[in-house]
Design a protein around this motif. Structure first.
Motif, short mmCIF file in Angstrom:
data_model
loop_
_atom_site.label_atom_id
_atom_site.label_comp_id
_atom_site.label_asym_id
_atom_site.label_seq_id
_atom_site.Cartn_x
_atom_site.Cartn_y
_atom_site.Cartn_z
N ARG A 169 0.87 -1.17 0.00
CA ARG A 169 0.00 0.00 0.00
C ARG A 169 0.90 1.22 0.00
O ARG A 169 1.76 1.36 0.88
N ILE A 170 0.75 2.08 -1.02
CA ILE A 170 1.61 3.26 -1.14
C ILE A 170 0.82 4.49 -0.77
O ILE A 170 -0.21 4.81 -1.36
N ILE A 171 1.33 5.19 0.25
CA ILE A 171 0.68 6.40 0.75
C ILE A 171 1.75 7.48 0.91
O ILE A 171 2.75 7.27 1.63
N GLY A 172 1.56 8.60 0.23
CA GLY A 172 2.49 9.71 0.37
C GLY A 172 3.91 9.36 -0.01
O GLY A 172 4.86 9.86 0.61
N GLY A 173 4.07 8.50 -1.01
CA GLY A 173 5.40 8.13 -1.47
C GLY A 173 6.09 7.08 -0.62
O GLY A 173 7.27 6.78 -0.85
N THR A 174 5.38 6.48 0.32
CA THR A 174 5.95 5.42 1.16
C THR A 174 5.18 4.13 0.91
O THR A 174 3.95 4.09 1.00
N ALA A 175 5.91 3.07 0.57
CA ALA A 175 5.31 1.76 0.37
C ALA A 175 5.35 0.98 1.68
O ALA A 175 6.41 0.82 2.29
N ARG A 176 4.17 0.51 2.10
CA ARG A 176 4.06 -0.27 3.33
C ARG A 176 3.69 -1.70 2.96
O ARG A 176 2.69 -1.94 2.29
N PHE A 177 4.50 -2.64 3.42
CA PHE A 177 4.26 -4.06 3.11
C PHE A 177 4.80 -4.89 4.26
O PHE A 177 5.22 -4.33 5.27
N ASP A 178 4.75 -6.22 4.11
CA ASP A 178 4.97 -7.03 5.31
C ASP A 178 6.43 -7.12 5.76
O ASP A 178 6.72 -7.73 6.78
N LEU A 179 7.36 -6.49 5.02
CA LEU A 179 8.74 -6.42 5.50
C LEU A 179 9.06 -5.06 6.12
O LEU A 179 10.17 -4.86 6.61
N GLY A 180 8.11 -4.13 6.04
CA GLY A 180 8.34 -2.81 6.61
C GLY A 180 7.89 -1.71 5.67
O GLY A 180 7.03 -1.92 4.81
N ASP A 181 8.45 -0.54 5.83
CA ASP A 181 8.14 0.63 5.01
C ASP A 181 9.38 1.06 4.24
O ASP A 181 10.50 1.00 4.77
N VAL A 182 9.19 1.51 2.99
CA VAL A 182 10.30 2.02 2.20
C VAL A 182 9.81 3.24 1.42
O VAL A 182 8.69 3.26 0.90
N HIS A 183 10.65 4.26 1.36
CA HIS A 183 10.28 5.51 0.70
C HIS A 183 10.50 5.40 -0.80
O HIS A 183 11.63 5.22 -1.26
N LEU A 184 9.43 5.49 -1.58
CA LEU A 184 9.48 5.44 -3.03
C LEU A 184 8.75 6.67 -3.57
O LEU A 184 7.58 6.60 -3.96
N PRO A 185 9.40 7.82 -3.61
CA PRO A 185 8.71 9.07 -3.96
C PRO A 185 8.15 9.09 -5.38
O PRO A 185 7.25 9.88 -5.68
N TRP A 186 8.67 8.22 -6.25
CA TRP A 186 8.20 8.18 -7.64
C TRP A 186 6.96 7.29 -7.82
O TRP A 186 6.37 7.26 -8.90
N ALA A 187 6.56 6.56 -6.78
CA ALA A 187 5.46 5.60 -6.90
C ALA A 187 4.11 6.27 -6.63
O ALA A 187 3.97 7.06 -5.68
N PRO A 188 3.08 5.96 -7.44
CA PRO A 188 1.76 6.57 -7.23
C PRO A 188 1.03 5.96 -6.04
O PRO A 188 1.35 4.86 -5.58
N GLU A 189 0.04 6.68 -5.56
CA GLU A 189 -0.76 6.22 -4.43
C GLU A 189 -1.57 4.97 -4.82
O GLU A 189 -1.88 4.74 -5.99
N GLY A 190 -1.88 4.17 -3.80
CA GLY A 190 -2.78 3.05 -4.03
C GLY A 190 -2.18 1.72 -3.66
O GLY A 190 -1.07 1.63 -3.11
N THR A 191 -2.93 0.66 -3.95
CA THR A 191 -2.48 -0.71 -3.70
C THR A 191 -1.80 -1.23 -4.96
O THR A 191 -2.39 -1.20 -6.04
N HIS A 192 -0.59 -1.71 -4.81
CA HIS A 192 0.20 -2.15 -5.96
C HIS A 192 0.99 -3.41 -5.58
O HIS A 192 1.10 -3.77 -4.41
N LYS A 193 1.55 -4.02 -6.61
CA LYS A 193 2.55 -5.06 -6.39
C LYS A 193 3.92 -4.42 -6.55
O LYS A 193 4.15 -3.65 -7.49
N ILE A 194 4.82 -4.73 -5.62
CA ILE A 194 6.18 -4.23 -5.73
C ILE A 194 7.13 -5.42 -5.89
O ILE A 194 6.92 -6.49 -5.33
N GLY A 195 8.17 -5.20 -6.71
CA GLY A 195 9.18 -6.23 -6.93
C GLY A 195 10.45 -5.88 -6.19
O GLY A 195 10.87 -4.72 -6.16
N LEU A 196 11.06 -6.89 -5.56
CA LEU A 196 12.30 -6.69 -4.83
C LEU A 196 13.43 -7.41 -5.56
O LEU A 196 13.39 -8.63 -5.75
N ARG A 197 14.43 -6.64 -5.96
CA ARG A 197 15.66 -7.23 -6.48
C ARG A 197 16.55 -7.57 -5.28
O ARG A 197 16.32 -7.07 -4.17
#
Length: 344
Positions: free
Chosen positions: A242-270
């Motif tokens: 869930r991305i709110i205000g440029g911060t992605a919140r997921f089950d490993l914690g929060d990470v700041h992604l200022p380029w990501a749009p608001e809403g529920t998304h899938k994120i990929g981890l390299r």
């Protein structure tokens, strides 16, 4: 000659019942370098060969302005070709190989050989035997020969794949410089995304005969169109966020992604999305590790899953040892279509 904009529309190539290239649309602008990126066997080289006229197309068009290149013989299409092994003439010296490209097009330009050798960084190599050159030098000569008649479009099929990794990385940087200095439109086939992103103004991702996404290197890297594309581009783990205000919140914690749009998304981890750090908020145990050239890849057991991570060579913990991890925003991608990407 300048080829102008090249427009590939609904191009299809079949070998019996096998459709190797399926309904492909792609544009190459004047002076633009486009990388055709995808896994082995996806149809990249077949598409390139069809543009060159070396494979017959079952359907579709390849147009330069109002001209359909399918109606032209190969030698009149205004394209230069560079293959992974260079395909130089061993009985000719460097200058003789380059002059061959001029003679084939009945071009008399005495200074062209010296001009091209300067462009590819081989000034003074005119009389060298090509059999005495290194692999990287041979590919430079092959590029010079292809550029000799000033083609409107340069087609490069895995031009660096036969070279070792260190040389490939250096030559990719040099090749990017050469192509832009020459001002020639180019289509580069590769399976290596680092190479594609180094060389190209735009990247076209291909899978199973189709182009699934086009965009700049940043667009494709940050916003892979779907999960298979994200996996191909190195995302080993894909999670809901869930991305709110440029911060992605997921089950490993929060990470700041200022380029990501608001809403529920899938994120990929390299793998480098998780970095070994004694002050990191995540704690786990190392279950495996592999040395790379400038870092160590770790496999880490967390409370609820196993993840990839990276560590410095000097500080990488051994298997069975505890490790703390932090999240690195540069290792994240947003998975799914975006309106600003060109998707076919």
């Amino acid at each position: 000659m300048r080829i102008g904009n090249l427009a590939i529309r609904k191009l299809t190539v079949r070998f019996g019942s096998l459709t190797a290239v399926d309904d492909v649309d792609l544009d190459i602008g004047n002076g633009e370098v486009v990388a055709l990126l995808g896994p082995s066997g996806c149809g990249k080289s077949t598409l390139l060969r069809a543009v060159a006229g070396l494979e017959p197309q079952a359907e579709g068009t390849v147009r330069r302005g109002d001209e359909d290149l399918a109606r032209m013989p190969v030698h009149k299409r205004g394209v230069g070709l560079v293959f992974q092994d260079g395909q130089l003439f061993p009985h000719r010296d460097v200058a003789g190989n380059i002059r061959f490209g001029l003679r084939m097009h009945k071009i008399n330009d005495p200074g062209r050989v010296d001009e091209l050798l300067d462009l590819v960084g081989l000034s003074g190599y005119q009389r060298r035997k090509v059999t005495e050159l290194s692999g990287g030098e041979q590919q430079r000569v092959a590029l010079a020969r292809a550029l000799a008649p000033r083609p409107g479009l340069l087609l490069l099929d895995e031009p660096l794949s036969a070279l070792d990794r260190a040389l490939r990385e250096q030559l990719a940087l040099d090749l990017a410089r050469m192509l832009r200095k020459a001002g020639t439109s180019a289509l580069v086939v590769t399976h290596d995304h680092d190479e594609a992103f180094t060389l190209a103004d735009r990247v076209a991702l291909m899978r199973e005969g189709r182009i699934v996404q086009t965009g700049t290197a940043e667009e494709v890297w940050r916003h892979p169109i779907d999960e298979p594309t994200a996996t191909f581009l190195g995302c080993g783990l894909i999670l809901d966020a869930r991305i709110i205000g440029g911060t992605a919140r997921f089950d490993l914690g929060d990470v700041h992604l200022p380029w990501a749009p608001e809403g529920t998304h899938k994120i990929g981890l390299r793998p480098h999305a998780l970095v070994a750090d004694p002050d990191g908020p995540l704690q786990g145990e190392v279950s495996g590790r592999v040395h790379r050239r400038d870092h160590v890849r770790l496999l880490v057991k967390l409370e609820h899953r196993e993840v990839d991570a990276v560590a410095t060579i000097a500080d990488a913990p051994e298997p069975g040892h505890p490790v703390r991890l932090r999240l690195d925003p540069d290792g994240f991608a947003l998975v799914g279509p975006r309106e600003r990407l060109s998707v076919f």
